[in-house]
Write an enzyme that holds these catalytic residues in place. Sequence first.
Site, PDB file in Angstrom:
ATOM      1  N   ARG A  75       0.863  -1.194   0.000  1.00 19.87           N
ATOM      2  CA  ARG A  75       0.000   0.000   0.000  1.00 19.87           C
ATOM      3  C   ARG A  75       0.895   1.239   0.000  1.00 19.87           C
ATOM      4  NH1 ARG A  75      -3.870  -0.122   4.989  1.00 19.87           N
ATOM      5  NH2 ARG A  75      -4.908  -1.755   3.820  1.00 19.87           N
ATOM      6  N   ARG A 144      -1.291   6.784   9.603  1.00 21.76           N
ATOM      7  CA  ARG A 144      -1.254   6.269   8.217  1.00 21.76           C
ATOM      8  C   ARG A 144      -1.482   7.378   7.193  1.00 21.76           C
ATOM      9  NH1 ARG A 144      -3.943   0.379   8.398  1.00 21.76           N
ATOM     10  NH2 ARG A 144      -2.593  -0.507   9.999  1.00 21.76           N
ATOM     11  N   LYS A 207      -3.232   1.000  14.948  1.00 23.44           N
ATOM     12  CA  LYS A 207      -3.286   1.888  13.783  1.00 23.44           C
ATOM     13  C   LYS A 207      -3.934   3.227  14.154  1.00 23.44           C
ATOM     14  CE  LYS A 207      -5.821  -0.950  11.224  1.00 23.44           C
ATOM     15  NZ  LYS A 207      -6.821  -1.536  10.303  1.00 23.44           N
ATOM     16  N   LYS A 209      -5.505   6.948  12.215  1.00 24.78           N
ATOM     17  CA  LYS A 209      -5.851   7.513  10.902  1.00 24.78           C
ATOM     18  C   LYS A 209      -6.267   8.975  10.995  1.00 24.78           C
ATOM     19  CE  LYS A 209      -7.314   3.045   9.195  1.00 24.78           C
ATOM     20  NZ  LYS A 209      -8.442   2.245   8.682  1.00 24.78           N
ATOM     21  N   CYS A 428     -15.190  -3.140  -0.118  1.00 24.54           N
ATOM     22  CA  CYS A 428     -13.804  -3.428   0.273  1.00 24.54           C
ATOM     23  C   CYS A 428     -13.281  -4.585  -0.574  1.00 24.54           C
ATOM     24  CB  CYS A 428     -13.742  -3.785   1.751  1.00 24.54           C
ATOM     25  SG  CYS A 428     -14.375  -5.440   2.074  1.00 24.54           S
ATOM     26  N   CYS A 434      -7.841 -10.854   1.070  1.00 25.87           N
ATOM     27  CA  CYS A 434      -7.941 -10.438   2.465  1.00 25.87           C
ATOM     28  C   CYS A 434      -8.090 -11.647   3.390  1.00 25.87           C
ATOM     29  CB  CYS A 434      -9.123  -9.493   2.659  1.00 25.87           C
ATOM     30  SG  CYS A 434      -9.255  -9.016   4.379  1.00 25.87           S
ATOM     31  N   CYS A 473     -16.366  -8.319   6.045  1.00 23.50           N
ATOM     32  CA  CYS A 473     -16.359  -8.603   7.494  1.00 23.50           C
ATOM     33  C   CYS A 473     -16.618  -7.294   8.224  1.00 23.50           C
ATOM     34  CB  CYS A 473     -15.029  -9.255   7.906  1.00 23.50           C
ATOM     35  SG  CYS A 473     -13.708  -8.067   8.236  1.00 23.50           S
ATOM     36  N   CYS A 477     -13.608  -1.585   6.483  1.00 28.10           N
ATOM     37  CA  CYS A 477     -12.783  -1.043   5.404  1.00 28.10           C
ATOM     38  C   CYS A 477     -13.603  -0.356   4.314  1.00 28.10           C
ATOM     39  CB  CYS A 477     -11.919  -2.138   4.797  1.00 28.10           C
ATOM     40  SG  CYS A 477     -10.925  -3.022   6.014  1.00 28.10           S
TER      41      CYS A 477
HETATM   42 FE1  SRM Z   1      -8.891  -2.042   6.359  1.00 25.14          FE
HETATM   43  C1  SRM Z   1      -7.532  -4.692   7.959  1.00 25.14           C
HETATM   44  C2  SRM Z   1      -8.104  -3.376   3.391  1.00 25.14           C
HETATM   45  C3  SRM Z   1      -9.672   0.881   4.867  1.00 25.14           C
HETATM   46  C4  SRM Z   1     -10.528  -1.070   9.192  1.00 25.14           C
HETATM   47  N1  SRM Z   1      -7.918  -3.722   5.788  1.00 25.14           N
HETATM   48  C5  SRM Z   1      -7.393  -4.666   6.607  1.00 25.14           C
HETATM   49  C6  SRM Z   1      -6.575  -5.689   5.814  1.00 25.14           C
HETATM   50  C7  SRM Z   1      -5.151  -5.227   5.810  1.00 25.14           C
HETATM   51  C8  SRM Z   1      -6.721  -7.163   6.266  1.00 25.14           C
HETATM   52  C9  SRM Z   1      -5.729  -7.715   7.238  1.00 25.14           C
HETATM   53  O1  SRM Z   1      -5.522  -7.133   8.329  1.00 25.14           O
HETATM   54  O2  SRM Z   1      -5.183  -8.778   6.946  1.00 25.14           O
HETATM   55  C10 SRM Z   1      -7.235  -5.530   4.419  1.00 25.14           C
HETATM   56  C11 SRM Z   1      -6.375  -5.891   3.218  1.00 25.14           C
HETATM   57  C12 SRM Z   1      -7.247  -6.425   2.117  1.00 25.14           C
HETATM   58  C13 SRM Z   1      -6.539  -6.571   0.829  1.00 25.14           C
HETATM   59  O3  SRM Z   1      -6.362  -7.722   0.384  1.00 25.14           O
HETATM   60  O4  SRM Z   1      -6.175  -5.582   0.208  1.00 25.14           O
HETATM   61  C14 SRM Z   1      -7.768  -4.113   4.505  1.00 25.14           C
HETATM   62  N2  SRM Z   1      -8.767  -1.342   4.495  1.00 25.14           N
HETATM   63  C15 SRM Z   1      -8.495  -2.076   3.386  1.00 25.14           C
HETATM   64  C16 SRM Z   1      -8.726  -1.285   2.124  1.00 25.14           C
HETATM   65  C17 SRM Z   1      -7.748  -1.623   1.006  1.00 25.14           C
HETATM   66  C18 SRM Z   1     -10.171  -1.485   1.674  1.00 25.14           C
HETATM   67  C19 SRM Z   1     -10.514  -1.029   0.280  1.00 25.14           C
HETATM   68  O5  SRM Z   1     -11.210  -1.775  -0.355  1.00 25.14           O
HETATM   69  O6  SRM Z   1     -10.108   0.045  -0.134  1.00 25.14           O
HETATM   70  C20 SRM Z   1      -8.601   0.138   2.691  1.00 25.14           C
HETATM   71  C21 SRM Z   1      -7.192   0.637   2.667  1.00 25.14           C
HETATM   72  C22 SRM Z   1      -7.089   1.996   3.212  1.00 25.14           C
HETATM   73  C23 SRM Z   1      -5.753   2.661   3.040  1.00 25.14           C
HETATM   74  O7  SRM Z   1      -5.435   3.040   1.929  1.00 25.14           O
HETATM   75  O8  SRM Z   1      -5.078   2.839   4.062  1.00 25.14           O
HETATM   76  C24 SRM Z   1      -9.043  -0.082   4.134  1.00 25.14           C
HETATM   77  N3  SRM Z   1      -9.851  -0.348   6.949  1.00 25.14           N
HETATM   78  C25 SRM Z   1     -10.177   0.696   6.137  1.00 25.14           C
HETATM   79  C26 SRM Z   1     -11.139   1.537   6.784  1.00 25.14           C
HETATM   80  C27 SRM Z   1     -11.821   2.731   6.179  1.00 25.14           C
HETATM   81  C28 SRM Z   1     -11.144   4.009   6.486  1.00 25.14           C
HETATM   82  O9  SRM Z   1     -10.145   4.029   7.232  1.00 25.14           O
HETATM   83  O10 SRM Z   1     -11.607   5.017   5.997  1.00 25.14           O
HETATM   84  C29 SRM Z   1     -11.394   0.976   8.032  1.00 25.14           C
HETATM   85  C30 SRM Z   1     -12.419   1.485   9.077  1.00 25.14           C
HETATM   86  C31 SRM Z   1     -11.997   2.699   9.807  1.00 25.14           C
HETATM   87  C32 SRM Z   1     -11.221   2.338  11.026  1.00 25.14           C
HETATM   88  O11 SRM Z   1     -10.022   2.101  10.916  1.00 25.14           O
HETATM   89  O12 SRM Z   1     -11.831   2.234  12.094  1.00 25.14           O
HETATM   90  C33 SRM Z   1     -10.572  -0.211   8.119  1.00 25.14           C
HETATM   91  N4  SRM Z   1      -8.973  -2.721   8.262  1.00 25.14           N
HETATM   92  C34 SRM Z   1      -9.753  -2.212   9.257  1.00 25.14           C
HETATM   93  C35 SRM Z   1      -9.641  -3.064  10.425  1.00 25.14           C
HETATM   94  C36 SRM Z   1     -10.383  -2.861  11.765  1.00 25.14           C
HETATM   95  C37 SRM Z   1      -9.634  -2.004  12.703  1.00 25.14           C
HETATM   96  C38 SRM Z   1     -10.286  -1.917  14.060  1.00 25.14           C
HETATM   97  O13 SRM Z   1     -10.235  -0.872  14.665  1.00 25.14           O
HETATM   98  O14 SRM Z   1     -10.844  -2.880  14.540  1.00 25.14           O
HETATM   99  C39 SRM Z   1      -8.777  -4.119  10.071  1.00 25.14           C
HETATM  100  C40 SRM Z   1      -8.335  -5.296  10.958  1.00 25.14           C
HETATM  101  C41 SRM Z   1      -7.338  -4.900  12.002  1.00 25.14           C
HETATM  102  O15 SRM Z   1      -6.758  -3.828  12.005  1.00 25.14           O
HETATM  103  O16 SRM Z   1      -7.141  -5.742  12.874  1.00 25.14           O
HETATM  104  C42 SRM Z   1      -8.388  -3.882   8.705  1.00 25.14           C
HETATM  105 FE1  SF4 Z   2     -10.958  -7.561   4.588  1.00 20.94          FE
HETATM  106 FE2  SF4 Z   2     -12.911  -7.162   6.310  1.00 20.94          FE
HETATM  107 FE3  SF4 Z   2     -11.443  -5.124   5.502  1.00 20.94          FE
HETATM  108 FE4  SF4 Z   2     -13.124  -6.213   3.827  1.00 20.94          FE
HETATM  109  S1  SF4 Z   2     -13.701  -5.173   5.740  1.00 20.94           S
HETATM  110  S2  SF4 Z   2     -10.988  -5.712   3.370  1.00 20.94           S
HETATM  111  S3  SF4 Z   2     -13.068  -8.333   4.398  1.00 20.94           S
HETATM  112  S4  SF4 Z   2     -10.715  -6.812   6.693  1.00 20.94           S
END
Ligand code: SRM
Ligand code: SF4
Length: 573
Positions: A75, A144, A207, A209, A428, A434, A473, A477
Amino acid sequence: MSEKVELAPTEGLKERSRHLRGTLVESLGDAITGAIREEDLHILKHHGTYQQDDRDMRNERRKQFLEPAYSFMIRARMPGGVCTPQQWLAMDDIAQEFGNNTLRLTTRQTFQFHGVIKDHLRPTFQHMHSVLVDAIAACGDVNRNVMCNPNPVESQVHEEVYQWAVKISEHLLPNTNAYAEVWLDGEKVDVETEKEPIYGDTYLPRKYKTVVAVPPYNDVDIYAHDMGFIAIIEDGELKGFNVTVGGGLGMSHGDPETFARLADLIGFCTPDQVLEVSEKILTIQRDYGDRVNRRLARFKYTIAKHGIEWFKKELNDRLGYDLQAARPFEFISNSDRYGWVEGYDGRWHVNLFIENGRIKDGDGLQLMTGLREVAKVHKGDLRITPNQNIIIANIAPQDRPQIEALMEQYGLLDGTTTSAVRRNSMACVAFPTCSLAMAESERYLPSLVSKVEQQLVEHGLQDEEITVRMQGCPNGCGRAVLAQIGFIGKGPGKYNMYLGAGRWGQRFSALYLENIDEAEILAELDGLFGRFAAERQPAEPFGDFVIRAGIVAENSEPAAFHNEMKRVDVVEV
Ligand code: SRM
Ligand code: SF4
């Protein structure tokens, strides 16, 4: 006597990592496996990279006693999503040479590559570096990518606001030289004397943001993020920023201790205070965030636990002055503005629709080739939006016909001809990359939207700007709980359905039905659209209607959003 507590294992990993170096160099050199050492997996994330394996192939490889098909997601860090055509072409090259021949625009305005094998990690980072793009702190327990409204249209002040997003991103970067040493053959520095002045040796508990919004657009979904700055522009001048803290969306099914939370608005600061304010806010989370239970370590839980008044006092004490009272502002939408728009300086900008941010050729489209051809001739810049789309920005009037011709030739859509529901949809990544996905998202939403489109036409609602977002899930994201209709994966083919978010991201949706399949989703929507068409008030958004009609309860802000909340049974937390 104080009670002894065991810190989360990731804390020890960070502490032992010598400022994020770990044994990454040794891991990369191990030719026996396509994987990284277990001990390095968490550290690797701080370099913007996750180890993954192709989940479509997992069972087959297991049967053949083969190790999983390991590859890496990378990323980029790209504040405000702004890149030059030269940088675009480099990203495109990398995707073709080292990735899976697609580019993924994320919900936080940057690029992801999928499918990069271990041996190709270094060449990828080096190619990125050659066009001044890095991935440091794009993932991991640090601040980030800083998001910012990518609007080049309104005024010169928008450029000034974007520059602040870049400065915040730079200011909050880790100081370690590890990235240069591991990936770029950079000269080694003495770790013993190297300092992390903002983060300390164990970085943040989780993390973190940051986003910058420019009213009236809340495309960055400011209430979903740990820290936010709302630009206050008066008489064409940037007066400063309203400050928000404590938003976050991640939760776990059936775990009431975890919840999504809308950020609180806590005051206003001037532009010359913004870097100091951002740093002090982050250090409060550094010092008070939960380092024992990673599940509850996000900033939102720190604020929920200690209370917002405690937080404000702590911040003012650290700053040595009080934040001013928040200034008035108005948001109108959290979507993108599609189509061609003429800017304040006579230059043109076109917001394209990229379904779920996936740029690829195939399925009758030539998105990847088309954007490559645009980047070859374009003299302005390209901007990734927070809704996974792309703006071809800063086109001189005399160059517009050439860009239009390329759009026509390669079928690049500007969103105005796409149905209202599709252009307001977002998903997402989920399967196959993922590791946390429970259900399909990016690969499934387009076909569901096709069926929803038909229903909307049947009810005469085809022009309604209804946001529909899907996640594989409950991690958040795809920011699905901020969509008027949200789907969160529960298991293969099964989703929880959420309804009722505010049109500009100010209110969460509420859980309406659990664990339903496509047939149930469509049957429910048909009934809801029928009622909406018959009972709505003029110009009433769908998200507001479902609340007024008593279909779901309003989720009152800024209280924490309880995971277990159902239909009209509001649970106050
Ligand atoms: Fe996310 C984890 C993809 C935005 C909350 N996110 C992941 C992971 C890295 C899975 C993993 O931990 O193994 C995913 C990788 C999937 C893949 O194959 O690419 C993933 N997140 C994404 C992206 C690529 C979704 C998309 O379709 O665009 C976004 C990348 C953003 C970036 O450029 O940095 C993405 N993730 C978000 C957002 C939305 C936002 O920030 O605006 C959230 C919710 C906001 C927040 O953070 O509260 C988000 N991602 C999570 C979480 C839950 C965190 C938590 O507080 O519980 C995880 C899991 C974790 O961190 O344990 C996670
Ligand atoms: Fe993966 Fe869940 Fe984030 Fe979708 S919402 S990219 S399934 S961690």
